[in-house]
Design a protein around this motif. Sequence first.
Motif, PDB file in Angstrom:
ATOM      1  N   VAL A   1     -10.606   0.696   5.443  1.00  0.00           N
ATOM      2  CA  VAL A   1     -10.220  -0.707   5.556  1.00  0.00           C
ATOM      3  C   VAL A   1     -10.147  -1.040   7.043  1.00  0.00           C
ATOM      4  CG1 VAL A   1      -8.446  -2.407   4.958  1.00  0.00           C
ATOM      5  CG2 VAL A   1      -8.811  -0.453   3.488  1.00  0.00           C
ATOM      6  N   PRO A   2     -10.614  -2.209   7.458  1.00  0.00           N
ATOM      7  CA  PRO A   2     -10.535  -2.544   8.884  1.00  0.00           C
ATOM      8  C   PRO A   2      -9.097  -2.478   9.396  1.00  0.00           C
ATOM      9  CG  PRO A   2     -11.721  -4.240   7.667  1.00  0.00           C
ATOM     10  CD  PRO A   2     -11.154  -3.294   6.665  1.00  0.00           C
ATOM     11  N   ILE A   3      -8.943  -2.024  10.630  1.00  0.00           N
ATOM     12  CA  ILE A   3      -7.629  -2.030  11.267  1.00  0.00           C
ATOM     13  C   ILE A   3      -7.366  -3.458  11.710  1.00  0.00           C
ATOM     14  CG2 ILE A   3      -6.255  -1.196  13.215  1.00  0.00           C
ATOM     15  CD1 ILE A   3      -6.784   0.923  11.035  1.00  0.00           C
ATOM     16  N   LEU A   4      -6.283  -4.011  11.237  1.00  0.00           N
ATOM     17  CA  LEU A   4      -5.949  -5.393  11.555  1.00  0.00           C
ATOM     18  C   LEU A   4      -4.472  -5.460  11.918  1.00  0.00           C
ATOM     19  CD1 LEU A   4      -7.006  -8.290  11.697  1.00  0.00           C
ATOM     20  CD2 LEU A   4      -6.435  -8.526   9.285  1.00  0.00           C
ATOM     21  N   VAL A   5      -4.211  -5.952  13.093  1.00  0.00           N
ATOM     22  CA  VAL A   5      -2.853  -6.048  13.606  1.00  0.00           C
ATOM     23  C   VAL A   5      -2.406  -7.496  13.463  1.00  0.00           C
ATOM     24  CG1 VAL A   5      -1.422  -5.770  15.654  1.00  0.00           C
ATOM     25  CG2 VAL A   5      -3.300  -4.184  15.226  1.00  0.00           C
ATOM     26  N   GLY A   6      -1.216  -7.697  12.912  1.00  0.00           N
ATOM     27  CA  GLY A   6      -0.735  -9.060  12.773  1.00  0.00           C
ATOM     28  C   GLY A   6       0.703  -9.127  12.313  1.00  0.00           C
ATOM     29  N   ALA A   7       1.212 -10.317  12.318  1.00  0.00           N
ATOM     30  CA  ALA A   7       2.596 -10.573  11.907  1.00  0.00           C
ATOM     31  C   ALA A   7       2.757 -10.314  10.415  1.00  0.00           C
ATOM     32  CB  ALA A   7       2.967 -12.010  12.230  1.00  0.00           C
ATOM     33  N   GLY A   8       4.001 -10.108  10.011  1.00  0.00           N
ATOM     34  CA  GLY A   8       4.309  -9.966   8.596  1.00  0.00           C
ATOM     35  C   GLY A   8       3.931  -8.633   8.002  1.00  0.00           C
ATOM     36  N   ALA A   9       3.846  -7.597   8.830  1.00  0.00           N
ATOM     37  CA  ALA A   9       3.488  -6.268   8.338  1.00  0.00           C
ATOM     38  C   ALA A   9       4.604  -5.301   8.684  1.00  0.00           C
ATOM     39  CB  ALA A   9       2.171  -5.817   8.969  1.00  0.00           C
ATOM     40  N   ALA A  10       5.017  -4.501   7.703  1.00  0.00           N
ATOM     41  CA  ALA A  10       6.156  -3.603   7.917  1.00  0.00           C
ATOM     42  C   ALA A  10       6.009  -2.340   7.090  1.00  0.00           C
ATOM     43  CB  ALA A  10       7.453  -4.309   7.529  1.00  0.00           C
TER      44      ALA A  10
ATOM     45  N   VAL B   1       0.846  -1.196   0.000  1.00  0.00           N
ATOM     46  CA  VAL B   1       0.000   0.000   0.000  1.00  0.00           C
ATOM     47  C   VAL B   1       0.878   1.242   0.000  1.00  0.00           C
ATOM     48  CG1 VAL B   1      -1.895  -1.175   1.204  1.00  0.00           C
ATOM     49  CG2 VAL B   1      -0.205   0.113   2.529  1.00  0.00           C
ATOM     50  N   ASP B   2       0.300   2.370  -0.424  1.00  0.00           N
ATOM     51  CA  ASP B   2       1.036   3.626  -0.382  1.00  0.00           C
ATOM     52  C   ASP B   2       0.981   4.209   1.026  1.00  0.00           C
ATOM     53  OD1 ASP B   2      -1.452   4.913  -0.094  1.00  0.00           O
ATOM     54  OD2 ASP B   2      -1.477   5.668  -2.149  1.00  0.00           O
ATOM     55  N   GLU B   3       1.545   5.396   1.190  1.00  0.00           N
ATOM     56  CA  GLU B   3       1.629   6.004   2.529  1.00  0.00           C
ATOM     57  C   GLU B   3       0.260   6.308   3.134  1.00  0.00           C
ATOM     58  OE1 GLU B   3       1.463   9.321  -0.414  1.00  0.00           O
ATOM     59  OE2 GLU B   3       2.465   7.391  -0.330  1.00  0.00           O
ATOM     60  N   GLY B   4      -0.776   6.391   2.312  1.00  0.00           N
ATOM     61  CA  GLY B   4      -2.130   6.638   2.797  1.00  0.00           C
ATOM     62  C   GLY B   4      -2.934   5.373   3.026  1.00  0.00           C
ATOM     63  N   GLY B   5      -2.295   4.214   2.838  1.00  0.00           N
ATOM     64  CA  GLY B   5      -2.977   2.942   3.059  1.00  0.00           C
ATOM     65  C   GLY B   5      -3.771   2.436   1.870  1.00  0.00           C
ATOM     66  N   HIS B   6      -3.583   3.049   0.699  1.00  0.00           N
ATOM     67  CA  HIS B   6      -4.313   2.630  -0.497  1.00  0.00           C
ATOM     68  C   HIS B   6      -3.538   1.542  -1.234  1.00  0.00           C
ATOM     69  CE1 HIS B   6      -6.992   5.994   0.126  1.00  0.00           C
ATOM     70  NE2 HIS B   6      -5.911   6.734   0.316  1.00  0.00           N
ATOM     71  N   LEU B   7      -4.236   0.509  -1.641  1.00  0.00           N
ATOM     72  CA  LEU B   7      -3.602  -0.630  -2.295  1.00  0.00           C
ATOM     73  C   LEU B   7      -2.876  -0.198  -3.561  1.00  0.00           C
ATOM     74  CD1 LEU B   7      -3.266  -3.723  -2.154  1.00  0.00           C
ATOM     75  CD2 LEU B   7      -5.309  -3.891  -3.587  1.00  0.00           C
ATOM     76  N   GLN B   8      -1.617  -0.601  -3.660  1.00  0.00           N
ATOM     77  CA  GLN B   8      -0.812  -0.309  -4.844  1.00  0.00           C
ATOM     78  C   GLN B   8      -0.578  -1.576  -5.664  1.00  0.00           C
ATOM     79  OE1 GLN B   8       2.937   1.613  -4.050  1.00  0.00           O
ATOM     80  NE2 GLN B   8       3.248   2.117  -6.184  1.00  0.00           N
ATOM     81  N   ALA B   9      -0.334  -2.689  -4.979  1.00  0.00           N
ATOM     82  CA  ALA B   9      -0.108  -3.952  -5.678  1.00  0.00           C
ATOM     83  C   ALA B   9      -0.456  -5.099  -4.744  1.00  0.00           C
ATOM     84  CB  ALA B   9       1.345  -4.064  -6.136  1.00  0.00           C
ATOM     85  N   LEU B  10      -0.911  -6.196  -5.331  1.00  0.00           N
ATOM     86  CA  LEU B  10      -1.293  -7.376  -4.560  1.00  0.00           C
ATOM     87  C   LEU B  10      -0.891  -8.606  -5.350  1.00  0.00           C
ATOM     88  CD1 LEU B  10      -3.177  -8.264  -2.019  1.00  0.00           C
ATOM     89  CD2 LEU B  10      -4.808  -8.798  -3.824  1.00  0.00           C
ATOM     90  N   GLY B  11      -0.279  -9.565  -4.682  1.00  0.00           N
ATOM     91  CA  GLY B  11       0.098 -10.811  -5.334  1.00  0.00           C
ATOM     92  C   GLY B  11      -0.279 -11.992  -4.464  1.00  0.00           C
TER      93      GLY B  11
ATOM     94  N   ALA C   1      -4.105  -9.389   4.105  1.00  0.00           N
ATOM     95  CA  ALA C   1      -2.845  -8.709   3.785  1.00  0.00           C
ATOM     96  C   ALA C   1      -3.073  -7.221   3.539  1.00  0.00           C
ATOM     97  CB  ALA C   1      -2.180  -9.362   2.574  1.00  0.00           C
ATOM     98  N   GLU C   2      -4.115  -6.884   2.789  1.00  0.00           N
ATOM     99  CA  GLU C   2      -4.386  -5.466   2.523  1.00  0.00           C
ATOM    100  C   GLU C   2      -4.706  -4.719   3.819  1.00  0.00           C
ATOM    101  OE1 GLU C   2      -7.265  -2.413   0.013  1.00  0.00           O
ATOM    102  OE2 GLU C   2      -7.625  -4.578  -0.159  1.00  0.00           O
ATOM    103  N   ALA C   3      -5.529  -5.304   4.673  1.00  0.00           N
ATOM    104  CA  ALA C   3      -5.899  -4.639   5.928  1.00  0.00           C
ATOM    105  C   ALA C   3      -4.691  -4.460   6.839  1.00  0.00           C
ATOM    106  CB  ALA C   3      -7.004  -5.418   6.637  1.00  0.00           C
TER     107      ALA C   3
ATOM    108  N   VAL D   1      -0.652  -0.623   9.127  1.00  0.00           N
ATOM    109  CA  VAL D   1       0.735  -0.233   9.387  1.00  0.00           C
ATOM    110  C   VAL D   1       1.028   1.133   8.762  1.00  0.00           C
ATOM    111  CG1 VAL D   1       3.117  -0.818   8.775  1.00  0.00           C
ATOM    112  CG2 VAL D   1       1.627  -2.557   9.748  1.00  0.00           C
ATOM    113  N   ALA D   2       0.583   1.338   7.528  1.00  0.00           N
ATOM    114  CA  ALA D   2       0.838   2.615   6.848  1.00  0.00           C
ATOM    115  C   ALA D   2       0.148   3.767   7.566  1.00  0.00           C
ATOM    116  CB  ALA D   2       0.364   2.534   5.400  1.00  0.00           C
ATOM    117  N   LEU D   3      -1.088   3.586   7.951  1.00  0.00           N
ATOM    118  CA  LEU D   3      -1.846   4.669   8.570  1.00  0.00           C
ATOM    119  C   LEU D   3      -1.326   5.034   9.960  1.00  0.00           C
ATOM    120  CD1 LEU D   3      -5.424   3.629   7.436  1.00  0.00           C
ATOM    121  CD2 LEU D   3      -4.068   5.566   6.604  1.00  0.00           C
TER     122      LEU D   3
END
Length: 135
Positions: A91-100, A31-41, A54-56, A61-63
């Motif tokens: 987008v729902p706030i979701l806290v989890g592993a694998g986010a940076a 996602v970009d700095e505003g939390g908007h999806l840029q790419a998904l795989g 993953a998007e959430a 993290v970005a927000l």
Amino acid sequence: MPLTLHEAQAVITGAHERAAEIAAPVTVAVVDEGGHLQALGRMNGAPPLSAQIAEAKAASVALFRRDGAALRKMQENSPAFFAQLDRAVRVPILVGAGAALIVRGDTVLGALAVSGGVPGQDDECAEAALAVLAP
């Protein structure tokens, strides 16, 4: 300079390559700095729900401008606040592993999140994704 689409796709490729090595089919969202999806795989075999997760996680993290671990600590310290956030964001706030966070110098360019593996695998794939952008 913002994260380019080419860089976002390279981040996804880096995570997918590590996921293939550890046999963990995952989805990676950038996602970009505003939390908007840029790419998904989403890898073949990754759980269907992993794309939304993953998007959430990446948007959260970005927000908040904090990685997944720091965000988890905030959530633990302020559960009532976090319980109400879904009403205020797209987008729902979701806290989890694998986010940076994805940072260049002192500038937050966005974030990435991995979903589909167990927490350690998601973290490992996220680290591999960030390594792609290292100078």
